[in-house]
Design a protein around this motif. Sequence first.
Motif, PDB file in Angstrom:
ATOM      1  N   GLY A 185       0.783  -1.224   0.000  1.00 43.49           N
ATOM      2  CA  GLY A 185       0.000   0.000   0.000  1.00 43.49           C
ATOM      3  C   GLY A 185       0.814   1.271   0.000  1.00 43.49           C
ATOM      4  O   GLY A 185       0.266   2.367  -0.202  1.00 43.49           O
ATOM      5  N   ASP A 186       2.126   1.186   0.231  1.00 42.28           N
ATOM      6  CA  ASP A 186       2.963   2.387   0.228  1.00 42.28           C
ATOM      7  C   ASP A 186       2.886   3.095  -1.120  1.00 42.28           C
ATOM      8  O   ASP A 186       2.865   2.458  -2.182  1.00 42.28           O
ATOM      9  N   ALA A 187       2.890   4.402  -1.055  1.00 44.41           N
ATOM     10  CA  ALA A 187       3.003   5.202  -2.277  1.00 44.41           C
ATOM     11  C   ALA A 187       4.463   5.219  -2.723  1.00 44.41           C
ATOM     12  O   ALA A 187       5.388   5.213  -1.900  1.00 44.41           O
ATOM     13  N   LEU A 188       4.669   5.262  -4.028  1.00 46.80           N
ATOM     14  CA  LEU A 188       6.011   5.370  -4.599  1.00 46.80           C
ATOM     15  C   LEU A 188       6.203   6.802  -5.087  1.00 46.80           C
ATOM     16  O   LEU A 188       5.450   7.287  -5.931  1.00 46.80           O
ATOM     17  N   ILE A 189       7.202   7.470  -4.526  1.00 47.69           N
ATOM     18  CA  ILE A 189       7.467   8.879  -4.863  1.00 47.69           C
ATOM     19  C   ILE A 189       8.830   8.983  -5.536  1.00 47.69           C
ATOM     20  O   ILE A 189       9.832   8.474  -5.018  1.00 47.69           O
TER      21      ILE A 189
END
Length: 716
Positions: free
Chosen positions: A547-551
């Motif tokens: 679920g982590d966002a990738l930035i």
Amino acid sequence: MHTALPQTRDLVFVGGGHAHALVLRMWGMNPVPGVRLTVIDPQPAAPYTGMLPGHIAGHYSRKDLDIDLVRLARFAGARLILGRATRMDLAGKIVHVHGYGAVPYDVASVDVGITSDMPALEGFAKNGVPAKPLGRYSLDWAAFLGRGGGDVAVIGGGLAGVELAMAMAHALDGRGKVSIIEKREALAGHSERQQHLLRAELARWKIEVLEGVDVARVAPDHVALADGRKVSALMTVGTAGARPHEWLAQTGLELHKGFIRVDGQLRTSDPSVFACGDCCHQDPSPRPKAGVFAVRAAPVLLNNLRAAVGVGKPRTFKPQKDFLKLVSLGDKRALADRNGRGFAGALMWRWKDHIDQKFMDMFRDLKPMAGPDVPRDVADGVLEELGGGKPLCGGCGAKVAAGPLRAALANITPTSHPDLVTGPGDDAAILKMGEITQVLTTDHLRAFWEDPKLFARITTIHALGDIFAMGAAPQTALVNLTLPRMSPRLQERRLAEVMEGITGALAECGAALAGGHTTLGAELSIGLTLTGLLDGPARIKAGAQDGDALILTRPLGSGVIMAAEMQLAADGRDVAALLNRQVEPRMAEAEALRGVNALTDVTGFGLGGHLGEMLEASGLGAELTLANVPAYAGARELLAAGQKSSLHDLNRTAAPIDGLIPPEAEILYDPQTAGGFLAAVPQSDVAALMDALVEAGAEPAVIGRCVAGPPRITLA
């Protein structure tokens, strides 16, 4: 470089004027071995002023009249320093460049043109725009038209002012009135026939000509005259009294009314300095400020510069007494005048356009450097490895691909050491020595840009990325430097340039250069071994959560832009924009990333490869939104045109991307030099982190998210 012979002389061009542009083209076709040629100009493109009125009228785009100095410098084998010269030290043979520093020379040439700025006129600096240099004028004019136009005043009734007034009247198409203000008589000094025809054209455009009046000040909506009258103007353009650049007074060269004095050989009062174009005054035979003389002088300047570095004998420049004047009349008509006889009409415009396009074609049709000579008989696979004759990329594009590297590392038997916490596999090794935790990394790049100082700074910023990615504070660096073969005097200069680039970047993040090693070789390459100190747990590739966002903190595309630049296929403005980003330090954006779940910097393996490493280390998959992946200007267009880095295809093979892969995904395989960071971030932290990254000077983008599953990437 064009040759492997040792370098012994520095030849420096100050300015990218028409004469220098032509000399660069001729030099590229027949360079003098042993000379390093440097070009100093504040812009990556130099406008051809002969097409300026046509551009203002709307007949040409800005790109149509730009000589791409980045491409031209590459063709000539020259380094390009994008900066503005501020003074010269004749005794020390140094040109000082704003924001860059000292540039030493053995022989120099000045071709910086003139300016129509009016610093002494009240209000002009704030409310007016000089026609030369044209960069600001072009931008302001486009914005003015975009706002709907309005009344315009031109200060200066010479040929340039009249020509631009008609061009602006055509572009406005009735959306504003154009006025010319001249303190003497408009078109003074020109033939009666030419004056008669041009005044008739001004009347046709309903342009008011105010003569014999002085300007008191320039206001936002009018020009105030000394006699109390006001001339309505929402835009005021200055063309009067073309002046020399003020910094020429700081050169120590002999001047004539601010212009550099030159003799018949285009040599100044200092025998090692030449000058050409509108910035100089030729004592033996003074001529008006006109581009035709710079064009005619270029072959003589080239010959005499070659003589100054040891090849041939000098010649004398003898400018013609009169020349053909082709004047744009606003619409696609022109006036041709010579010896007082003038003819106007559409045919004259076509003739002028033909001459202008022929001149510009000399700079548009530059051919890239030839690939290596290949013997008739070679082993299987040689031609494939040469990539169709393209030169090997510099920067991260020249690195060994992920596949061979992983295979080699797989055969290494891990050895234990009491100080070694982690070895190969992450961005840097972690060493534990008592209470001190240190990270250790090394990086090495072959040159992709001719300027050693700029390349050294970018290399250092690139190498520091691994230290920052681990969450450490940079500590020390060792440098491993290979210089091309050159004389001891030039070795000293190049070493100074490289050291200034490295130490400047290190000092900005609190690190110090501790030593290193130097050698001579075939080309410039720089390696750095860096240490950093940890005050807490290291940030590693593992740790991303479902679920982590990738930035991503910076755009992609440096590899393809640099590869295309080597092939003369990139737009110089896109190259300059990339270089400006690559030299920016990354310490602040790295600090903003403290506390993320996983982090790596995006370098040689491209976004696809480095994201794959993060996913493998974290035991997750990822969904990537291609439309959200940022790219530098020009990068995607170059990829679509078939340009790519040497490492691109191998990166595609190694990247763990599933499913149908569209052409837009090619940007994911592009190797990055001084690229951004890739972070896995809890969704709840995204908004605050994005704000912090923008504050730190980054260009962050949320490009996808981590998902449960095998370490594969799917595209959306």
